[in-house]
Write a protein that holds these residues in place. Structure first.
Motif, PDB file in Angstrom:
ATOM      1  N   LEU A   4      40.054  28.965  71.819  1.00  0.00           N
ATOM      2  CA  LEU A   4      39.066  28.302  70.978  1.00  0.00           C
ATOM      3  C   LEU A   4      37.930  27.818  71.874  1.00  0.00           C
ATOM      4  N   VAL A   5      36.718  28.170  71.513  1.00  0.00           N
ATOM      5  CA  VAL A   5      35.559  27.795  72.325  1.00  0.00           C
ATOM      6  C   VAL A   5      34.570  27.047  71.441  1.00  0.00           C
ATOM      7  N   GLU A   6      34.383  25.760  71.751  1.00  0.00           N
ATOM      8  CA  GLU A   6      33.447  24.940  71.000  1.00  0.00           C
ATOM      9  C   GLU A   6      32.049  25.013  71.616  1.00  0.00           C
ATOM     10  N   SER A   7      31.061  24.812  70.787  1.00  0.00           N
ATOM     11  CA  SER A   7      29.682  24.742  71.254  1.00  0.00           C
ATOM     12  C   SER A   7      28.881  23.898  70.274  1.00  0.00           C
ATOM     13  N   GLY A   8      27.683  23.511  70.696  1.00  0.00           N
ATOM     14  CA  GLY A   8      26.786  22.799  69.803  1.00  0.00           C
ATOM     15  C   GLY A   8      26.664  21.312  70.051  1.00  0.00           C
ATOM     16  N   GLY A   9      27.441  20.796  70.991  1.00  0.00           N
ATOM     17  CA  GLY A   9      27.330  19.375  71.290  1.00  0.00           C
ATOM     18  C   GLY A   9      26.048  19.077  72.050  1.00  0.00           C
ATOM     19  N   GLY A  10      25.798  17.793  72.246  1.00  0.00           N
ATOM     20  CA  GLY A  10      24.614  17.404  72.985  1.00  0.00           C
ATOM     21  C   GLY A  10      24.240  15.968  72.738  1.00  0.00           C
ATOM     22  N   LEU A  11      23.029  15.627  73.142  1.00  0.00           N
ATOM     23  CA  LEU A  11      22.489  14.281  72.968  1.00  0.00           C
ATOM     24  C   LEU A  11      21.555  14.274  71.765  1.00  0.00           C
ATOM     25  N   VAL A  12      21.760  13.335  70.880  1.00  0.00           N
ATOM     26  CA  VAL A  12      20.924  13.243  69.680  1.00  0.00           C
ATOM     27  C   VAL A  12      20.665  11.769  69.386  1.00  0.00           C
ATOM     28  N   GLN A  13      19.528  11.496  68.792  1.00  0.00           N
ATOM     29  CA  GLN A  13      19.190  10.117  68.427  1.00  0.00           C
ATOM     30  C   GLN A  13      19.926   9.705  67.160  1.00  0.00           C
ATOM     31  N   PRO A  14      20.149   8.419  66.993  1.00  0.00           N
ATOM     32  CA  PRO A  14      20.757   7.950  65.730  1.00  0.00           C
ATOM     33  C   PRO A  14      19.971   8.457  64.527  1.00  0.00           C
ATOM     34  N   GLY A  15      20.718   8.912  63.527  1.00  0.00           N
ATOM     35  CA  GLY A  15      20.100   9.495  62.353  1.00  0.00           C
ATOM     36  C   GLY A  15      19.906  10.988  62.434  1.00  0.00           C
ATOM     37  N   GLY A  16      20.110  11.551  63.601  1.00  0.00           N
ATOM     38  CA  GLY A  16      19.925  12.975  63.800  1.00  0.00           C
ATOM     39  C   GLY A  16      21.128  13.796  63.356  1.00  0.00           C
ATOM     40  N   SER A  17      21.033  15.097  63.598  1.00  0.00           N
ATOM     41  CA  SER A  17      22.071  16.036  63.173  1.00  0.00           C
ATOM     42  C   SER A  17      22.463  16.964  64.310  1.00  0.00           C
TER      43      SER A  17
END
Length: 111
Positions: A4-17
């Motif tokens: 299983l390989v996850e992707s798509g994480g990161g740093l986002v501001q509150p309220g973001g997606s």
């Protein structure tokens, strides 16, 4: 052998997606329930969302109305769409398929 390989994480501001993806190798994806867990520093790992082989989804209360889990059996992939993110959503997010776990992807919600 399932991977299983996850992707798509990161740093986002509150309220973001963010949209997390988990691609599974091996056979049998369509018959498995899939899950997304998360673990924040100093906290226990918790189940955030799960989806059955038939597409029925369930969520932890804190994720209801903000997160959506979905699956594409043709692509052997499960997704977690996360909207209206909050700092308390900060954690490492893990994908699961049966007893198999991915390596995790970091989600950080911060201004």
């Amino acid at each position: 052998q399932v991977q299983l390989v996850e992707s798509g994480g990161g740093l986002v501001q509150p309220g973001g997606s963010l949209r997390l993806s988990c691609a599974a190798s091996g056979s049998g994806f369509s018959i498995y329930a899939m899950g997304w867990y998360r673990q924040a520093p100093g906290k226990q790992r918790e189940l955030v969302a799960a989806i059955t082989s038939g597409g029925v989804a369930n969520y932890v209360d804190s994720a209801k109305g903000r997160f959506t889990i979905s699956r594409d059996n043709a692509k052997n992939t499960v997704y977690l769409q996360m909207n209206s993110l909050k700092p308390e959503d900060t954690a490492v997010y893990y994908c699961t398929m049966g007893k198999n776990w991915g390596q995790g992807t970091q989600v950080t919600v911060s201004s």
